[in-house]
Design a protein around this motif. Sequence first.
Motif, PDB file in Angstrom:
ATOM      1  N   ARG A 190       0.830  -1.209   0.000  1.00  0.00           N
ATOM      2  CA  ARG A 190       0.000   0.000   0.000  1.00  0.00           C
ATOM      3  C   ARG A 190       0.862   1.254   0.000  1.00  0.00           C
ATOM      4  N   GLY A 191       1.995   1.193   0.699  1.00  0.00           N
ATOM      5  CA  GLY A 191       2.904   2.330   0.706  1.00  0.00           C
ATOM      6  C   GLY A 191       3.504   2.590  -0.659  1.00  0.00           C
ATOM      7  N   SER A 196       3.351   6.059  -5.781  1.00  0.00           N
ATOM      8  CA  SER A 196       3.465   6.097  -7.240  1.00  0.00           C
ATOM      9  C   SER A 196       2.825   7.362  -7.808  1.00  0.00           C
ATOM     10  N   ALA A 197       3.163   7.678  -9.044  1.00  0.00           N
ATOM     11  CA  ALA A 197       2.622   8.881  -9.687  1.00  0.00           C
ATOM     12  C   ALA A 197       1.119   8.799  -9.856  1.00  0.00           C
ATOM     13  N   GLN A 201      -3.897   3.707 -10.959  1.00  0.00           N
ATOM     14  CA  GLN A 201      -3.379   2.871 -12.039  1.00  0.00           C
ATOM     15  C   GLN A 201      -2.367   1.866 -11.504  1.00  0.00           C
ATOM     16  N   ALA A 202      -1.573   2.274 -10.519  1.00  0.00           N
ATOM     17  CA  ALA A 202      -0.577   1.360  -9.948  1.00  0.00           C
ATOM     18  C   ALA A 202      -1.249   0.130  -9.348  1.00  0.00           C
ATOM     19  N   GLY A 213      -6.820 -12.548 -10.827  1.00  0.00           N
ATOM     20  CA  GLY A 213      -7.577 -11.319 -10.893  1.00  0.00           C
ATOM     21  C   GLY A 213      -7.713 -10.563  -9.585  1.00  0.00           C
ATOM     22  N   ARG A 214      -6.850 -10.862  -8.637  1.00  0.00           N
ATOM     23  CA  ARG A 214      -6.883 -10.138  -7.365  1.00  0.00           C
ATOM     24  C   ARG A 214      -5.526 -10.219  -6.701  1.00  0.00           C
ATOM     25  N   LEU A 215      -5.313  -9.332  -5.744  1.00  0.00           N
ATOM     26  CA  LEU A 215      -4.133  -9.423  -4.908  1.00  0.00           C
ATOM     27  C   LEU A 215      -4.306 -10.552  -3.899  1.00  0.00           C
ATOM     28  N   ALA A 216      -3.209 -11.122  -3.471  1.00  0.00           N
ATOM     29  CA  ALA A 216      -3.281 -12.098  -2.378  1.00  0.00           C
ATOM     30  C   ALA A 216      -3.528 -11.359  -1.068  1.00  0.00           C
TER      31      ALA A 216
END
Length: 249
Positions: A190-191, A196-197, A201-202, A213-216
């Motif tokens: 998350r940090g 990120s700019a 989008q990041a 299709g997802r984060l762990a």
Amino acid sequence: MRLNGLNILITAAGQGIGRASALAAAAEGANVFATDINSEALASLSAENSSIRTSRLDVTKQSEIDDLAAKLPKMDGLFNCAGIVHNGTVLDITDADWAFAFELNVTAMMRMCRAFLPGMLERAGETGTASVLNMASMASSIKGFANRASYGATKAAVIGLTKSIAADFVKQGLRCNAICPGTVDTPSLRGRIAASADPVQAEKDFVARQPMGRLASVDDITPMVIYLLSPESRFVSGQAMLVDGGVTI
């Protein structure tokens, strides 16, 4: 109670995978010794589970590692979870960032093993098995990813260190494995997203590289941590275990 009565030491246990692993190991009956450089995070962990014993530890300081090893009982399991992610190609890396990435991600891990393995080998002689688990990654150590030059180099080194320890002590009952997660939703991630700019989008980009299709979540990773620390994995050593949502299919 798959870790019932076992002494388990976990670094970087203040947040993310380390914290979730400490809580999961305690729930499985382990005597958990949790360390982190962040005292406030350790206090929060103790408030959540008072049976977990905590110690502030900077794993880049040999003297602190040695002092802790002298105070604690012999370990049945060691999870080296501390690490850092640097962003950039080889053209972006500073000597200082490269050096610190190896200091924290690899050298500190070696020092922890050097300090705690003598006691673990004694425990392995008594019980038949003891387990070291090292935090690697699928990113750039197993599969190449852009902008992860120093990180990937360190995590490849972790896998090499893991296999060396496994080969050196396999006949003495000590096992050593590495865990290679995919992209996990942690405070660290998350940090990086926030820095990120374009954070929106990041996050989309991180999700897009996961075929599922997802984060762990951290709870997707802890079952493998518990398995590799437990006697259930007594015939597993020298492996880089992928928990990556299909990224490396």
